[in-house]
Motif scaffolding. Sequence first.
Motif, short mmCIF file in Angstrom:
data_model
loop_
_atom_site.label_atom_id
_atom_site.label_comp_id
_atom_site.label_asym_id
_atom_site.label_seq_id
_atom_site.Cartn_x
_atom_site.Cartn_y
_atom_site.Cartn_z
N PRO A 87 25.57 37.83 4.08
CA PRO A 87 24.51 36.88 4.42
C PRO A 87 23.11 37.46 4.19
N GLY A 88 22.15 36.56 4.08
CA GLY A 88 20.74 36.94 3.98
C GLY A 88 19.97 36.42 5.16
N ILE A 89 18.72 36.89 5.30
CA ILE A 89 17.83 36.39 6.34
C ILE A 89 16.40 36.41 5.78
N TYR A 90 16.23 35.68 4.65
CA TYR A 90 14.90 35.65 4.04
C TYR A 90 14.51 34.27 3.51
N THR A 91 15.37 33.27 3.61
CA THR A 91 15.02 31.91 3.19
C THR A 91 15.10 30.96 4.39
N PRO A 92 14.47 29.80 4.30
CA PRO A 92 14.60 28.82 5.39
C PRO A 92 16.05 28.42 5.65
N GLU A 93 16.86 28.36 4.59
CA GLU A 93 18.27 28.02 4.78
C GLU A 93 19.01 29.10 5.56
N HIS A 94 18.68 30.36 5.28
CA HIS A 94 19.28 31.45 6.06
C HIS A 94 18.90 31.33 7.53
N VAL A 95 17.63 31.06 7.78
CA VAL A 95 17.16 30.94 9.16
C VAL A 95 17.91 29.83 9.89
N ALA A 96 18.07 28.70 9.22
CA ALA A 96 18.78 27.59 9.85
C ALA A 96 20.23 27.96 10.14
N GLY A 97 20.89 28.67 9.21
CA GLY A 97 22.27 29.08 9.44
C GLY A 97 22.39 30.07 10.58
N TRP A 98 21.50 31.04 10.63
CA TRP A 98 21.54 32.02 11.72
C TRP A 98 21.19 31.39 13.06
N ARG A 99 20.39 30.32 13.05
CA ARG A 99 20.08 29.63 14.31
C ARG A 99 21.35 29.07 14.93
N GLU A 100 22.26 28.56 14.08
CA GLU A 100 23.53 28.06 14.60
C GLU A 100 24.36 29.21 15.19
N VAL A 101 24.31 30.36 14.55
CA VAL A 101 25.04 31.52 15.07
C VAL A 101 24.45 31.96 16.41
N ALA A 102 23.12 32.09 16.46
CA ALA A 102 22.48 32.53 17.69
C ALA A 102 22.75 31.57 18.84
N ASP A 103 22.67 30.28 18.55
CA ASP A 103 22.93 29.28 19.60
C ASP A 103 24.37 29.39 20.12
N ALA A 104 25.31 29.61 19.20
CA ALA A 104 26.71 29.72 19.60
C ALA A 104 26.96 30.96 20.46
N VAL A 105 26.34 32.07 20.10
CA VAL A 105 26.50 33.30 20.88
C VAL A 105 25.84 33.15 22.25
N HIS A 106 24.64 32.59 22.27
CA HIS A 106 23.94 32.41 23.54
C HIS A 106 24.68 31.46 24.47
N ALA A 107 25.31 30.45 23.90
CA ALA A 107 26.06 29.49 24.72
C ALA A 107 27.23 30.15 25.44
N GLN A 108 27.71 31.26 24.88
CA GLN A 108 28.81 32.00 25.49
C GLN A 108 28.33 33.21 26.29
N GLY A 109 27.01 33.31 26.49
CA GLY A 109 26.47 34.36 27.34
C GLY A 109 26.17 35.68 26.65
N GLY A 110 26.24 35.71 25.31
CA GLY A 110 25.98 36.94 24.59
C GLY A 110 24.56 37.03 24.06
N HIS A 111 24.23 38.17 23.47
CA HIS A 111 22.92 38.44 22.86
C HIS A 111 23.15 38.88 21.42
N LEU A 112 22.26 38.45 20.51
CA LEU A 112 22.47 38.66 19.08
C LEU A 112 21.37 39.51 18.48
N PHE A 113 21.76 40.63 17.88
CA PHE A 113 20.88 41.43 17.04
C PHE A 113 21.40 41.33 15.61
N ILE A 114 20.55 40.94 14.67
CA ILE A 114 20.92 40.84 13.27
C ILE A 114 20.61 42.17 12.58
N GLN A 115 21.61 42.74 11.95
CA GLN A 115 21.40 44.01 11.25
C GLN A 115 20.78 43.75 9.88
N LEU A 116 19.65 44.39 9.61
CA LEU A 116 18.95 44.25 8.33
C LEU A 116 19.41 45.37 7.41
#
Length: 359
Positions: A73-102
Motif C-alpha cells: 500500500p501507499g499513503i501519498y494520494t487522496p485515494e490512499h488516504v480514503a482507503g486508510w481511513r476505512e482501516v483506521a475506523d475499523a481498528v478504532h471501532a474495535q478499541g485498537g490504535h493504528l500506526f502506519i509504517q512508512l
Amino acid sequence: MSLSPSLWQPFTLGRLELNHRLALAPMTRSRANPDGTPGELIATHYAQRASLGLIITEGTQPSEDGQGYLGTPGIYTPEHVAGWREVADAVHAQGGHLFIQLMHVGRISHPDNTPHHRRPVAPSAISAEQDMVTAQGMQKTPVPRELSVQDIQTVIGEFRHAAASAIAAGADGVEIHGANGYLLHQFLAPNANQRTDSYGGSVENRARFVVEVAAAVADEIGADRTGIRLSPAFPLGGLDEGDTEAVRAQYRHLVGELAPLGLAYLHVHHLGDDELLRSLREAWPTAVLVVRYGREREQIADDIDAGLADIAPLGRFALANPDVVERLRTGAPLNDLDPATLYTGGAAGYTDYPTLARL
C-alpha cells in the motif's frame, strides 16, 4: 501456560493509553489494490487483531519511488488516504490504535513493480543483487540511481507528506522504517553508502539522513505520534554494516542523535547483541519495543522483564491468531502459521484464521 505478569501492565505510549505490553509488529502481506489503496480485506485483517492495542501496519510507501513489492500500500494520494481511513475506523471501532509504517525501499525494487517504471533510488549507485518477484517473474534488482543532495531533500519532503496523510486518514501515528535493508538502513551501511558528501563516509554523516527524516516527520505530526524502527547488523538486502564495534558505534551515535527529538518509541528488530540493546535502552528517553526472530511463547516477556523493552510486538503468533491476546491470557493453544499464504493475496491465510470462539 501462564506468562509473566509484566505483559498485562498498562502503559502510556505517546498519546496512547495501552492496556498491556503487546503490539502487532509490521509485516508486509501484499494485499493492497493495484493502485496501492488498502481495501476492505486489509481493514478486516487489522480490525481482527485490534485487541493487540498498538497495531503497526505493513510497510507503506511514501511515494512512487518508495515501492518495492507488488501489492504493497501507499499513503501519498487522496485515494490512499480514503482507503486508510476505512482501516483506521475499523481498528478504532474495535478499541485498537493504528500506526502506519512508512517504508521507502530504496534499491530493493524493480522498475516493473512501480507506477512510474523508473530505476530505484539509493544512497549510491550500487545494486543490492537481490532476487525480486515481479509480474514477469523473478528478476534481479538493478543498479539504482544515486540520490543527489536535492533529491534527498525531496525524499524527506515525501516522508513529511506521507506522515501528514496518515494523520489525515485517522491514524494515531506513524513508524518510520529505518531497518531491514531499506532506504534509511542503506544510508547507514558502508557497503551501500559510498558517498563522499555530507551524507556519507563517517558515522555522523551516514546517520544524517535518518535523523533528518525523523525530525521532519516529528515536526509535521508531533514527536509523540512518531516512532522509528532500526535493525542493527541485520544483513538484509545485501547490507553489511561492518564488525560488532562498527555497528555499535553507528547505532549509539544514531540513537544519541534521535533521542532529543522525543519520539514516541524506538522499535528494535534485534539480532542478539544485548550489550548494544542495553546501551540503546539507556540512551532512549521514551518507550522501547523489541522484536526478535524465533521467540517461543514463553519468551515473549523476557525483554520486558530484563528491562530492555517496554512493549513486545508479535509477528507470526499474531498473524495466525486474530485473538492472540485472549489465547495468551488464558493459556489456550495457538494456531500454526501457514507460510504458503503470506503473500498470495486474498482472504486465505489472512482473514480466515479461526478464533477460539469459532473452534
